[in-house]
Scaffold this active site. Structure first.
Site, short mmCIF file in Angstrom:
data_model
loop_
_atom_site.label_atom_id
_atom_site.label_comp_id
_atom_site.label_asym_id
_atom_site.label_seq_id
_atom_site.Cartn_x
_atom_site.Cartn_y
_atom_site.Cartn_z
N SER A 245 0.81 -1.22 0.00
CA SER A 245 0.00 0.00 0.00
C SER A 245 0.84 1.27 0.00
O SER A 245 0.31 2.35 -0.27
CB SER A 245 -0.92 0.01 1.23
OG SER A 245 -0.13 0.01 2.43
N CYS A 246 2.13 1.17 0.31
CA CYS A 246 2.94 2.39 0.51
C CYS A 246 3.79 2.76 -0.70
O CYS A 246 3.62 3.83 -1.28
CB CYS A 246 3.83 2.23 1.74
SG CYS A 246 2.90 2.15 3.28
N TRP A 247 4.73 1.89 -1.07
CA TRP A 247 5.66 2.26 -2.14
C TRP A 247 4.98 2.66 -3.44
O TRP A 247 5.32 3.70 -4.02
CB TRP A 247 6.66 1.13 -2.38
CG TRP A 247 7.68 0.98 -1.31
CD1 TRP A 247 7.74 1.66 -0.12
CD2 TRP A 247 8.79 0.09 -1.31
NE1 TRP A 247 8.81 1.23 0.62
CE2 TRP A 247 9.48 0.27 -0.09
CE3 TRP A 247 9.26 -0.86 -2.22
CZ2 TRP A 247 10.62 -0.46 0.23
CZ3 TRP A 247 10.40 -1.58 -1.90
CH2 TRP A 247 11.07 -1.38 -0.69
#
Length: 365
Positions: free
Chosen positions: A194-196
């Site tokens: 979900s972040c990078w």
């Protein structure tokens, strides 16, 4: 309370830019509450936000909603988090550093004091800086780690074309250089989560708005977008085509110790293999329920490793769960119809497999 942390999600819009609607809503709620409070209060932005967000957006919304002035009636800090999904509790208690981007000294002193009480003698290094630097550190941190992974995957793809080459050895060789280090040099099927993905797209979009090109970020994303298809290429070449073959996918979550399938590379691999006429069985210790929402009835959902491998022509290791690492070559031989193992996460030692089954792996020439 004396301090409020904003920890809401900052997803991507369709154009890749950051969606700050949850941050704005949180800031408005805090401002409305501060209207009723007479004491000084600290607001800490922990959500990942593009530089200038806290000062230009959060501060303004809180001031307008509360009728109070930042720096006099309330404080503001940016305090990015660096928690790894699946290891968040460990990282909370053992952080590498604490970044405090303060609007003024009083705000920074308060937040640092809170952390010193929390960690005691185990307090990690603290960097106190401006809010915009703290916001930038978070994006630069994620972008660098993603770039490191895409770089080693690029080199792995080159190693695959060279007889005798092995990315595992190359990674170890360069990782011993103190300037490089061994972490995030594990070649594989690509990164997800979900972040990078959202953070790199947001940084790229943010740069374009400022008229700054970020070609290394573009290349990092491009390499990662195609890496899952390199896995499918290996499977196709090993089997002489995928049509009519049964493929076992071991691992669906984007990383071990989570059920999260957001931007998981397994999605691209499964959909591509299905499109080429293969039958697919999948297994993951935690992510099966999330997989059902994505693949519906297109695949067989196995309840165990054994069920997933039974009668298979090719097993692809997509997520490096510990229970997959414990499998022996004999397990594959016993269960599979045509024992072909594709190690897309480099969890097995090639010499233990190569003389007994057909074994291919990312970055193995």
């Amino acid at each position: 309370s004396e301090v409020t942390f904003i920890t809401v999600a900052t997803p991507s819009r369709e154009d890749g830019s950051i969606d700050l609607s949850y941050v704005k809503e949180a800031a408005l709620m805090i401002g409305n509450c501060l209207k009723l409070k007479n004491e000084w209060h600290l607001i800490v932005v922990k959500s990942t936000v593009v530089p200038t967000t806290s000062e230009d957006i959060v501060k303004k919304i809180v001031e307008e909603a509360s009728g109070k002035i930042c720096g006099r009636d309330f404080g503001l800090c940016v305090n990015p988090e660096f928690l790894r999904e699946g290891s968040a509790v460990e990282d909370m208690f053992n952080p590498d550093r604490i970044i405090i981007g303060e609007i003024d000294k009083k705000s920074g002193d308060f937040l640092e004091g809170m952390y010193r009480k929390f960690y005691g003698e185990k307090i990690p290094p603290i960097i106190r800086t401006t809010p915009v630097n703290a916001e930038m550190i978070k994006y630069a941190n994620n972008a660098f780690l993603a770039t490191k992974v895409s770089f080693i995957n690029m080199i792995a793809n080159l190693c695959q074309k060279l007889p005798g080459a092995d990315i595992e050895v190359v990674s170890k060789g360069i990782g011993l250089d103190k300037r490089i280090g061994p972490l995030f040099l594990k070649a594989g099927a690509g990164w997800g989560g979900s972040c990078w993905p959202k953070d790199l797209k947001a940084l790229l979009n943010f740069g374009l708005k400022l008229g700054v090109e970020l070609p290394i970020i573009e290349a990092t994303i491009r390499v990662n977008d195609f890496q899952p298809y390199k896995v499918v290429d290996l499977a196709r070449n090993a089997l002489g085509g995928l049509s009519g073959k049964r493929i076992s996918i071991l691992g669906l979550a984007f990383k071990p110790n989570t059920d999260d399938m957001r931007n998981a590379v397994s999605i691209k691999i499964v959909e591509k293999v299905l499109s080429e006429g293969a039958e697919v069985a999948v297994y993951d210790p935690k992510a099966i329920e999330n997989a059902k929402k994505i693949f519906s009835g297109k695949v067989k959902y196995a309840k165990s490793i054994e069920e997933c491998l039974k009668g298979s022509d090719c097993a692809i290791i997509v997520t490096e769960w510990d229970e997959f690492k414990k499998l022996k070559v004999e397990d594959f031989i016993r269960l599979m119809r045509n024992p072909t193992i594709l190690d897309a996460r480099r969890v097995y030692h090639p010499k233990e497999f190569q003389n007994k089954v057909k074994f291919v792996a990312i970055g193995l020439g």
